[in-house]
Design a protein around this motif. Structure first.
Motif, mmCIF file in Angstrom:
data_model
loop_
_atom_site.group_PDB
_atom_site.id
_atom_site.type_symbol
_atom_site.label_atom_id
_atom_site.label_comp_id
_atom_site.label_asym_id
_atom_site.label_seq_id
_atom_site.Cartn_x
_atom_site.Cartn_y
_atom_site.Cartn_z
ATOM 1 N N GLU A 100 0.813 -1.218 0.000
ATOM 2 C CA GLU A 100 0.000 0.000 0.000
ATOM 3 C C GLU A 100 0.846 1.266 0.000
ATOM 4 O O GLU A 100 0.464 2.291 0.567
ATOM 5 C CB GLU A 100 -0.985 0.005 1.166
ATOM 6 N N GLY A 101 2.038 1.181 -0.628
ATOM 7 C CA GLY A 101 2.893 2.356 -0.735
ATOM 8 C C GLY A 101 3.700 2.673 0.506
ATOM 9 O O GLY A 101 4.254 3.765 0.633
ATOM 10 N N ILE A 102 3.795 1.716 1.422
ATOM 11 C CA ILE A 102 4.427 1.957 2.723
ATOM 12 C C ILE A 102 5.646 1.062 2.918
ATOM 13 O O ILE A 102 5.613 -0.122 2.588
ATOM 14 C CB ILE A 102 3.441 1.649 3.867
ATOM 15 N N ALA A 103 6.704 1.633 3.495
ATOM 16 C CA ALA A 103 7.855 0.846 3.936
ATOM 17 C C ALA A 103 8.276 1.359 5.316
ATOM 18 O O ALA A 103 8.274 2.569 5.560
ATOM 19 C CB ALA A 103 9.010 0.957 2.951
ATOM 20 N N ILE A 104 8.609 0.416 6.176
ATOM 21 C CA ILE A 104 9.047 0.773 7.533
ATOM 22 C C ILE A 104 10.373 0.069 7.818
ATOM 23 O O ILE A 104 10.437 -0.895 8.581
ATOM 24 C CB ILE A 104 7.988 0.410 8.598
ATOM 25 N N PRO A 105 11.455 0.549 7.179
ATOM 26 C CA PRO A 105 12.753 -0.053 7.478
ATOM 27 C C PRO A 105 13.100 0.170 8.947
ATOM 28 O O PRO A 105 12.806 1.232 9.510
ATOM 29 C CB PRO A 105 13.723 0.673 6.546
ATOM 30 N N HIS A 106 13.695 -0.849 9.566
ATOM 31 C CA HIS A 106 13.995 -0.744 10.989
ATOM 32 C C HIS A 106 15.160 -1.638 11.364
ATOM 33 O O HIS A 106 15.532 -2.542 10.619
ATOM 34 C CB HIS A 106 12.763 -1.099 11.830
ATOM 35 N N GLY A 107 15.715 -1.337 12.523
ATOM 36 C CA GLY A 107 16.810 -2.130 13.038
ATOM 37 C C GLY A 107 17.151 -1.704 14.454
ATOM 38 O O GLY A 107 16.597 -0.743 14.971
ATOM 39 N N LYS A 108 18.053 -2.469 15.051
ATOM 40 C CA LYS A 108 18.515 -2.168 16.405
ATOM 41 C C LYS A 108 20.010 -1.927 16.355
ATOM 42 O O LYS A 108 20.725 -2.564 15.579
ATOM 43 C CB LYS A 108 18.226 -3.339 17.337
ATOM 44 N N ILE A 109 20.448 -1.003 17.196
ATOM 45 C CA ILE A 109 21.858 -0.650 17.199
ATOM 46 C C ILE A 109 22.301 -0.326 18.625
ATOM 47 O O ILE A 109 21.505 0.182 19.428
ATOM 48 C CB ILE A 109 22.113 0.535 16.226
ATOM 49 N N ASP A 110 23.555 -0.639 18.924
ATOM 50 C CA ASP A 110 24.075 -0.276 20.244
ATOM 51 C C ASP A 110 24.436 1.215 20.220
ATOM 52 O O ASP A 110 24.303 1.869 19.203
ATOM 53 C CB ASP A 110 25.275 -1.145 20.626
ATOM 54 N N ASN A 111 24.864 1.741 21.318
ATOM 55 C CA ASN A 111 25.216 3.173 21.452
ATOM 56 C C ASN A 111 24.014 4.083 21.246
ATOM 57 O O ASN A 111 24.161 5.219 20.806
ATOM 58 C CB ASN A 111 26.309 3.588 20.465
ATOM 59 N N PRO A 146 17.330 1.012 20.419
ATOM 60 C CA PRO A 146 18.489 0.505 21.156
ATOM 61 C C PRO A 146 18.493 -1.026 21.109
ATOM 62 O O PRO A 146 17.441 -1.657 21.056
ATOM 63 C CB PRO A 146 18.253 1.001 22.588
ATOM 64 N N GLU A 147 19.664 -1.596 21.144
ATOM 65 C CA GLU A 147 19.851 -3.044 21.030
ATOM 66 C C GLU A 147 18.990 -3.836 22.009
ATOM 67 O O GLU A 147 18.475 -4.889 21.689
ATOM 68 C CB GLU A 147 21.333 -3.372 21.265
ATOM 69 N N ASN A 148 18.797 -3.316 23.203
ATOM 70 C CA ASN A 148 18.155 -4.097 24.271
ATOM 71 C C ASN A 148 16.721 -3.680 24.604
ATOM 72 O O ASN A 148 16.288 -3.842 25.724
ATOM 73 C CB ASN A 148 19.011 -4.023 25.531
ATOM 74 N N CYS A 149 15.979 -3.138 23.654
ATOM 75 C CA CYS A 149 14.608 -2.729 24.008
ATOM 76 C C CYS A 149 13.598 -3.247 22.987
ATOM 77 O O CYS A 149 12.948 -2.494 22.287
ATOM 78 C CB CYS A 149 14.505 -1.229 24.202
ATOM 79 N N ALA A 150 13.441 -4.546 22.952
ATOM 80 C CA ALA A 150 12.544 -5.181 21.981
ATOM 81 C C ALA A 150 11.095 -4.714 22.130
ATOM 82 O O ALA A 150 10.415 -4.474 21.141
ATOM 83 C CB ALA A 150 12.623 -6.694 22.110
ATOM 84 N N GLY A 151 10.615 -4.588 23.350
ATOM 85 C CA GLY A 151 9.226 -4.198 23.574
ATOM 86 C C GLY A 151 8.901 -2.842 22.986
ATOM 87 O O GLY A 151 7.905 -2.680 22.270
ATOM 88 N N THR A 152 9.737 -1.860 23.263
ATOM 89 C CA THR A 152 9.533 -0.508 22.748
ATOM 90 C C THR A 152 9.594 -0.495 21.225
ATOM 91 O O THR A 152 8.777 0.137 20.565
ATOM 92 C CB THR A 152 10.601 0.446 23.323
ATOM 93 N N HIS A 153 10.555 -1.205 20.687
ATOM 94 C CA HIS A 153 10.739 -1.313 19.240
ATOM 95 C C HIS A 153 9.482 -1.868 18.582
ATOM 96 O O HIS A 153 8.970 -1.320 17.603
ATOM 97 C CB HIS A 153 11.960 -2.217 18.994
ATOM 98 N N LEU A 154 8.955 -2.957 19.121
ATOM 99 C CA LEU A 154 7.768 -3.592 18.550
ATOM 100 C C LEU A 154 6.525 -2.720 18.693
ATOM 101 O O LEU A 154 5.696 -2.657 17.785
ATOM 102 C CB LEU A 154 7.538 -4.970 19.185
ATOM 103 N N ARG A 155 6.388 -2.040 19.834
ATOM 104 C CA ARG A 155 5.243 -1.137 20.025
ATOM 105 C C ARG A 155 5.283 0.013 19.027
ATOM 106 O O ARG A 155 4.263 0.393 18.461
ATOM 107 C CB ARG A 155 5.217 -0.600 21.459
ATOM 108 N N ALA A 156 6.485 0.555 18.800
ATOM 109 C CA ALA A 156 6.621 1.661 17.840
ATOM 110 C C ALA A 156 6.310 1.184 16.417
ATOM 111 O O ALA A 156 5.615 1.872 15.663
ATOM 112 C CB ALA A 156 8.021 2.258 17.909
ATOM 113 N N LEU A 157 6.809 0.016 16.048
ATOM 114 C CA LEU A 157 6.503 -0.542 14.726
ATOM 115 C C LEU A 157 4.997 -0.730 14.548
ATOM 116 O O LEU A 157 4.437 -0.371 13.506
ATOM 117 C CB LEU A 157 7.194 -1.900 14.547
ATOM 118 N N ALA A 158 4.358 -1.283 15.557
ATOM 119 C CA ALA A 158 2.911 -1.512 15.494
ATOM 120 C C ALA A 158 2.157 -0.186 15.393
ATOM 121 O O ALA A 158 1.192 -0.060 14.623
ATOM 122 C CB ALA A 158 2.448 -2.300 16.716
#
Length: 153
Positions: A61-72, A106-118
Motif C-alpha cells: 500500500e505504498g508503505i515501507a518501515i525499514p527498521h533495526g537495532k543498534i548499540d550506542n 536501542p539493542e536491548n529494548c525489543a518491547g519498545t521497538h515492537l510497540r513503535a513498529l505496530a
C-alpha cells in the motif's frame, strides 16, 4: 507512545531524492543523524541492509518501515521520507513505496521497538492518513499532519 513524540521535525524529508532502496536508507539515515549525530552512519546502514536481506520492510500500500537495532543508542529514533514518484522497495504487493518511516531502536529494548513498529503500521493503515501525507508539500505540513492524525490513533 505517539509518533510525533519520537519523530523530530528535522528528521522529515518532504521529497526524497532517492531512486533505489539503498538510497532511501541512506537519506533516511542521514535524517536520523541530524538528530543523533553520535551514531555511526556506516554501522546503521549495515544494520538496515542486513534487516532488508531477511525480507523487505516494504509492507505494501505504498508503505515501507525499514527498521533495526543498534548499540550506542539511548532511545528510539525515527525519520520519515516521502517519494511522490515512488521507489521500488521490493514490497509485498509488488508496488512502489511512497511513504517511509525509518525506525532505529536501542539493542536491548525489543518491547519498545515492537510497540513503535505496530503504532506506525496502524497509523499508516488509514487511507486518509496516507493520502494526506502524499499531498503534503513541506516538512512542516507533514509534521502537522502526523501530529493531528496521531491524536486519532
Amino acid at each position: 507512545m505517539k509518533i510525533s513524540e519520537i519523530l523530530p521535525k528535522e528528521a522529515i524529508i518532504a521529497e526524497l531524492e532517492a531512486k533505489t532502496k539503498r538510497e532511501v536508507l541512506e537519506e533516511l539515515t542521514d535524517a536520523v543523524l541530524r538528530h543523533k549525530p553520535q551514531l555511526d552512519r556506516h554501522r546503521l546502514l549495515e544494520v538496515l541492509l542486513e534487516r532488508e536481506k531477511l525480507g523487505s520492510t516494504g509492507i505494501g500500500e505504498g508503505i515501507a518501515i525499514p527498521h533495526g537495532k543498534i548499540d550506542n543508542l539511548d532511545q528510539l529514533v525515527v525519520s520519515f521520507g516521502r517519494s511522490t514518484r515512488g521507489i521500488d522497495f521490493e514490497s509485498m504487493d509488488g508496488k512502489p513505496a511512497h511513504l517511509f518511516f525509518l525506525l532505529v531502536a536501542p539493542e536491548n529494548c525489543a518491547g519498545t521497538h515492537l510497540r513503535a513498529l505496530a503504532r506506525i503500521a496502524r497509523f499508516l493503515k488509514s487511507a486518509t492518513v496516507r493520502r494526506r501525507l502524499g499531498l503534503a508539500a513541506t516538512q512542516e505540513e507533514i509534521f502537522n499532519i502526523i501530529q493531528q492524525e496521531d491524536d486519532v490513533f
